[in-house]
Write a protein that holds these residues in place. Structure first.
Motif, PDB file in Angstrom:
ATOM      1  N   GLN B 100      -6.604 -43.269 -27.490  1.00  0.00           N
ATOM      2  CA  GLN B 100      -6.566 -43.575 -26.060  1.00  0.00           C
ATOM      3  C   GLN B 100      -5.798 -42.478 -25.343  1.00  0.00           C
ATOM      4  O   GLN B 100      -4.760 -42.019 -25.811  1.00  0.00           O
ATOM      5  N   SER B 101      -6.301 -42.059 -24.158  1.00  0.00           N
ATOM      6  CA  SER B 101      -5.654 -40.981 -23.411  1.00  0.00           C
ATOM      7  C   SER B 101      -4.492 -41.532 -22.591  1.00  0.00           C
ATOM      8  O   SER B 101      -4.478 -42.698 -22.192  1.00  0.00           O
ATOM      9  N   ILE B 102      -3.536 -40.650 -22.307  1.00  0.00           N
ATOM     10  CA  ILE B 102      -2.415 -41.028 -21.448  1.00  0.00           C
ATOM     11  C   ILE B 102      -2.932 -41.446 -20.069  1.00  0.00           C
ATOM     12  O   ILE B 102      -2.367 -42.325 -19.419  1.00  0.00           O
ATOM     13  N   PRO B 107      -3.275 -47.824 -14.594  1.00  0.00           N
ATOM     14  CA  PRO B 107      -3.078 -49.186 -14.054  1.00  0.00           C
ATOM     15  C   PRO B 107      -1.715 -49.770 -14.407  1.00  0.00           C
ATOM     16  O   PRO B 107      -1.059 -50.397 -13.566  1.00  0.00           O
ATOM     17  N   ALA B 108      -1.276 -49.532 -15.632  1.00  0.00           N
ATOM     18  CA  ALA B 108       0.032 -50.047 -16.057  1.00  0.00           C
ATOM     19  C   ALA B 108       1.157 -49.379 -15.278  1.00  0.00           C
ATOM     20  O   ALA B 108       2.150 -50.023 -14.910  1.00  0.00           O
ATOM     21  N   VAL B 110       0.909 -48.123 -12.243  1.00  0.00           N
ATOM     22  CA  VAL B 110       0.860 -48.621 -10.865  1.00  0.00           C
ATOM     23  C   VAL B 110       1.569 -49.976 -10.781  1.00  0.00           C
ATOM     24  O   VAL B 110       2.341 -50.229  -9.846  1.00  0.00           O
ATOM     25  N   GLU B 111       1.330 -50.793 -11.792  1.00  0.00           N
ATOM     26  CA  GLU B 111       1.982 -52.105 -11.846  1.00  0.00           C
ATOM     27  C   GLU B 111       3.499 -51.948 -11.900  1.00  0.00           C
ATOM     28  O   GLU B 111       4.259 -52.651 -11.212  1.00  0.00           O
ATOM     29  N   LYS B 112       3.933 -51.006 -12.719  1.00  0.00           N
ATOM     30  CA  LYS B 112       5.360 -50.740 -12.858  1.00  0.00           C
ATOM     31  C   LYS B 112       5.934 -50.223 -11.526  1.00  0.00           C
ATOM     32  O   LYS B 112       7.028 -50.599 -11.109  1.00  0.00           O
ATOM     33  N   LEU B 113       5.168 -49.371 -10.881  1.00  0.00           N
ATOM     34  CA  LEU B 113       5.584 -48.808  -9.598  1.00  0.00           C
ATOM     35  C   LEU B 113       5.784 -49.909  -8.560  1.00  0.00           C
ATOM     36  O   LEU B 113       6.791 -49.932  -7.848  1.00  0.00           O
ATOM     37  N   GLU B 114       4.841 -50.820  -8.505  1.00  0.00           N
ATOM     38  CA  GLU B 114       4.936 -51.912  -7.535  1.00  0.00           C
ATOM     39  C   GLU B 114       6.123 -52.817  -7.840  1.00  0.00           C
ATOM     40  O   GLU B 114       6.818 -53.278  -6.938  1.00  0.00           O
ATOM     41  N   ALA B 115       6.354 -53.029  -9.131  1.00  0.00           N
ATOM     42  CA  ALA B 115       7.466 -53.904  -9.524  1.00  0.00           C
ATOM     43  C   ALA B 115       8.813 -53.274  -9.172  1.00  0.00           C
ATOM     44  O   ALA B 115       9.777 -53.972  -8.861  1.00  0.00           O
ATOM     45  N   GLU B 116       8.876 -51.949  -9.210  1.00  0.00           N
ATOM     46  CA  GLU B 116      10.163 -51.293  -9.011  1.00  0.00           C
ATOM     47  C   GLU B 116      10.352 -50.771  -7.589  1.00  0.00           C
ATOM     48  O   GLU B 116      11.392 -50.193  -7.272  1.00  0.00           O
ATOM     49  N   THR B 117       9.340 -50.947  -6.745  1.00  0.00           N
ATOM     50  CA  THR B 117       9.471 -50.472  -5.370  1.00  0.00           C
ATOM     51  C   THR B 117      10.432 -51.362  -4.613  1.00  0.00           C
ATOM     52  O   THR B 117      10.338 -52.588  -4.666  1.00  0.00           O
ATOM     53  N   ALA B 118      11.332 -50.720  -3.910  1.00  0.00           N
ATOM     54  CA  ALA B 118      12.318 -51.474  -3.139  1.00  0.00           C
ATOM     55  C   ALA B 118      11.621 -52.270  -2.039  1.00  0.00           C
ATOM     56  O   ALA B 118      10.582 -51.853  -1.512  1.00  0.00           O
ATOM     57  N   GLU B 125       4.823 -44.624   1.459  1.00  0.00           N
ATOM     58  CA  GLU B 125       5.376 -43.906   0.294  1.00  0.00           C
ATOM     59  C   GLU B 125       4.802 -44.487  -0.991  1.00  0.00           C
ATOM     60  O   GLU B 125       4.491 -43.773  -1.940  1.00  0.00           O
ATOM     61  N   LEU B 126       4.655 -45.815  -0.993  1.00  0.00           N
ATOM     62  CA  LEU B 126       4.089 -46.493  -2.154  1.00  0.00           C
ATOM     63  C   LEU B 126       2.629 -46.071  -2.344  1.00  0.00           C
ATOM     64  O   LEU B 126       2.192 -45.791  -3.458  1.00  0.00           O
ATOM     65  N   LEU B 127       1.917 -46.008  -1.237  1.00  0.00           N
ATOM     66  CA  LEU B 127       0.504 -45.616  -1.289  1.00  0.00           C
ATOM     67  C   LEU B 127       0.356 -44.196  -1.830  1.00  0.00           C
ATOM     68  O   LEU B 127      -0.539 -43.892  -2.618  1.00  0.00           O
ATOM     69  N   PHE B 128       1.231 -43.335  -1.403  1.00  0.00           N
ATOM     70  CA  PHE B 128       1.220 -41.943  -1.849  1.00  0.00           C
ATOM     71  C   PHE B 128       1.433 -41.869  -3.362  1.00  0.00           C
ATOM     72  O   PHE B 128       0.717 -41.143  -4.067  1.00  0.00           O
ATOM     73  N   GLN B 129       2.398 -42.632  -3.876  1.00  0.00           N
ATOM     74  CA  GLN B 129       2.663 -42.623  -5.319  1.00  0.00           C
ATOM     75  C   GLN B 129       1.487 -43.202  -6.101  1.00  0.00           C
ATOM     76  O   GLN B 129       1.161 -42.720  -7.192  1.00  0.00           O
ATOM     77  N   LYS B 130       0.849 -44.201  -5.527  1.00  0.00           N
ATOM     78  CA  LYS B 130      -0.347 -44.766  -6.184  1.00  0.00           C
ATOM     79  C   LYS B 130      -1.447 -43.709  -6.259  1.00  0.00           C
ATOM     80  O   LYS B 130      -2.157 -43.597  -7.255  1.00  0.00           O
ATOM     81  N   ALA B 131      -1.574 -42.950  -5.179  1.00  0.00           N
ATOM     82  CA  ALA B 131      -2.583 -41.873  -5.169  1.00  0.00           C
ATOM     83  C   ALA B 131      -2.295 -40.877  -6.293  1.00  0.00           C
ATOM     84  O   ALA B 131      -3.205 -40.426  -6.993  1.00  0.00           O
ATOM     85  N   LEU B 132      -1.018 -40.547  -6.470  1.00  0.00           N
ATOM     86  CA  LEU B 132      -0.648 -39.597  -7.523  1.00  0.00           C
ATOM     87  C   LEU B 132      -0.974 -40.154  -8.909  1.00  0.00           C
ATOM     88  O   LEU B 132      -1.397 -39.423  -9.806  1.00  0.00           O
ATOM     89  N   LEU B 133      -0.772 -41.451  -9.080  1.00  0.00           N
ATOM     90  CA  LEU B 133      -0.993 -42.045 -10.388  1.00  0.00           C
ATOM     91  C   LEU B 133      -2.478 -42.126 -10.754  1.00  0.00           C
ATOM     92  O   LEU B 133      -2.819 -42.357 -11.912  1.00  0.00           O
ATOM     93  N   THR B 134      -3.347 -41.943  -9.768  1.00  0.00           N
ATOM     94  CA  THR B 134      -4.781 -41.919 -10.089  1.00  0.00           C
ATOM     95  C   THR B 134      -5.211 -40.559 -10.619  1.00  0.00           C
ATOM     96  O   THR B 134      -6.313 -40.415 -11.138  1.00  0.00           O
ATOM     97  N   LEU B 135      -4.357 -39.557 -10.475  1.00  0.00           N
ATOM     98  CA  LEU B 135      -4.698 -38.213 -10.935  1.00  0.00           C
ATOM     99  C   LEU B 135      -4.614 -38.112 -12.454  1.00  0.00           C
ATOM    100  O   LEU B 135      -3.790 -38.796 -13.068  1.00  0.00           O
ATOM    101  N   PRO B 136      -5.433 -37.250 -13.068  1.00  0.00           N
ATOM    102  CA  PRO B 136      -5.228 -36.954 -14.489  1.00  0.00           C
ATOM    103  C   PRO B 136      -3.818 -36.418 -14.689  1.00  0.00           C
ATOM    104  O   PRO B 136      -3.276 -35.762 -13.788  1.00  0.00           O
ATOM    105  N   THR B 137      -3.247 -36.705 -15.837  1.00  0.00           N
ATOM    106  CA  THR B 137      -1.839 -36.390 -16.086  1.00  0.00           C
ATOM    107  C   THR B 137      -1.495 -34.931 -15.831  1.00  0.00           C
ATOM    108  O   THR B 137      -0.450 -34.636 -15.236  1.00  0.00           O
ATOM    109  N   GLN B 138      -2.368 -34.034 -16.269  1.00  0.00           N
ATOM    110  CA  GLN B 138      -2.061 -32.604 -16.093  1.00  0.00           C
ATOM    111  C   GLN B 138      -2.044 -32.215 -14.618  1.00  0.00           C
ATOM    112  O   GLN B 138      -1.221 -31.398 -14.198  1.00  0.00           O
ATOM    113  N   GLN B 139      -2.937 -32.813 -13.825  1.00  0.00           N
ATOM    114  CA  GLN B 139      -2.953 -32.518 -12.386  1.00  0.00           C
ATOM    115  C   GLN B 139      -1.707 -33.115 -11.731  1.00  0.00           C
ATOM    116  O   GLN B 139      -1.106 -32.499 -10.855  1.00  0.00           O
TER     117      GLN B 139
END
Lengths: 110, 186
Positions: B100-102, B107-108, B110-118, B125-139
């Motif tokens: 399985q690839s990193i 999705p996991a 993003v879930e963690k991000l939402e749980a830890e968002t103040a 800012e949350l939306l921006f981080q979600k956008a980043l998490l959709t990128l392939p890891t190297q990007q």
């Protein structure tokens, strides 16, 4: 209208308490130093454990080797069996019974 | 002048950590200078608060154990970032199943991000981080190092082992995808 991401800035949505990261860095620094210093002390212990394991293996091998040698035997003269005994031993039960009940009248006169 | 000061500081730290009597003092100075940056770089990769703590600890241990192998080739900060990046990627890899690839962890994460968002965190800012998490890891890695850490492509190339041209391409695609995501979810 959605801002360009550059307008959003570099602020993360999760925050940490003031001083948290600085304290974390200090804590992990000291733990790393402690980790490497205890690692140096345990090396001889591991070497001793390895040496003890090898010694035990050698002892067990020696015990196995010496215990598997043949017991000394006493030479015994081979027993000789008479032809008659051999014949009787080879008789079946029926044949042996017939021999036992053999009667004189059955011997033909000549 | 700034470069000269940075070089002097680096040389000072390197001298200290290679001297057995001053190694501990040098290491403390090193982590004081770079620790916070490394923490946030790791945190952006692994997202979770506890995960970032664990990875930072592993990173510091690795740095300390490999200080003697650093020969001064390339920048010290790139060397430190490379160790931190590798530890973060190892941490993520341990959460994946075999084959399985990193990238499948998105999705996991993003879930963690939402749980830890103040609770007072900004939605954008949350939306921006979600956008980043959709990128392939190297990007995502290339984007983070360029945008947040403001490293040059040459430094990022040292850290990631990728060519400058590949990184520029990665960064370009990353920014396009982020803009598209923000547009779709605004």
């Amino acid at each position: 209208m959605m801002k360009d991401y550059k307008e959003i800035g570099k602020q993360m949505p999760f925050h940490e308490e003031e001083g948290y990261v600085e304290q974390l860095v200090e804590r992990t620094t000291e733990k790393a130093l402690a980790h490497t210093s205890t690692k140096g002390k345990t090396l001889p212990l591991r070497q001793w454990a390895a040496a003890a394991a090898i010694a035990l293996l050698l002892v067990m091998t020696g015990i196995w080797f010496f215990s598997s040698e043949d017991e000394p035997t006493i030479a015994v003269a081979p027993q000789t069996v008479s032809p008659l005994d051999q014949f009787l031993n080879e008789l079946s039960d029926e044949d042996a019974r017939q021999l036992t009940y053999y009667e004189l009248e059955e011997i033909p006169e000549y | 002048m700034k470069e000269m000061r940075i070089d002097n500081e680096r040389n000072n730290v390197l001298e200290m950590v290679t001297d057995p009597k001053r190694r501990d003092e040098g290491f403390r100075l090193l982590t004081k200078q770079y620790g916070e940056r490394l923490y946030w770089h790791i945190r952006r990769m692994v997202v979770g608060h506890d995960d970032a703590e664990d990875v930072l600890q592993e990173t510091f241990i690795k740095i300390l154990n490999h200080l003697s192998s650093y020969r001064g080739e390339g920048s010290l900060s790139a060397w430190l970032y490379r160790i931190a990046t590798n530890e973060a990627l190892h941490h993520l890899r341990r959460q994946t199943r075999i084959f399985q690839s990193i990238d499948s962890l998105a999705p996991a994460l993003v879930e963690k991000l939402e749980a830890e968002t103040a609770t007072d965190g900004k939605a954008v800012e949350l939306l921006f981080q979600k956008a980043l998490l959709t990128l392939p890891t190297q990007q995502r890695l290339a984007f983070n190092l360029r945008y947040y850490d403001e490293l040059s492509y040459a430094e990022i190339a040292e850290i990631s082992g990728k060519s400058v041209n590949t990184l520029k391409t990665n960064y370009h695609y990353a920014t396009e995808k982020i803009k598209e995501y923000l547009k779709e979810h605004s």
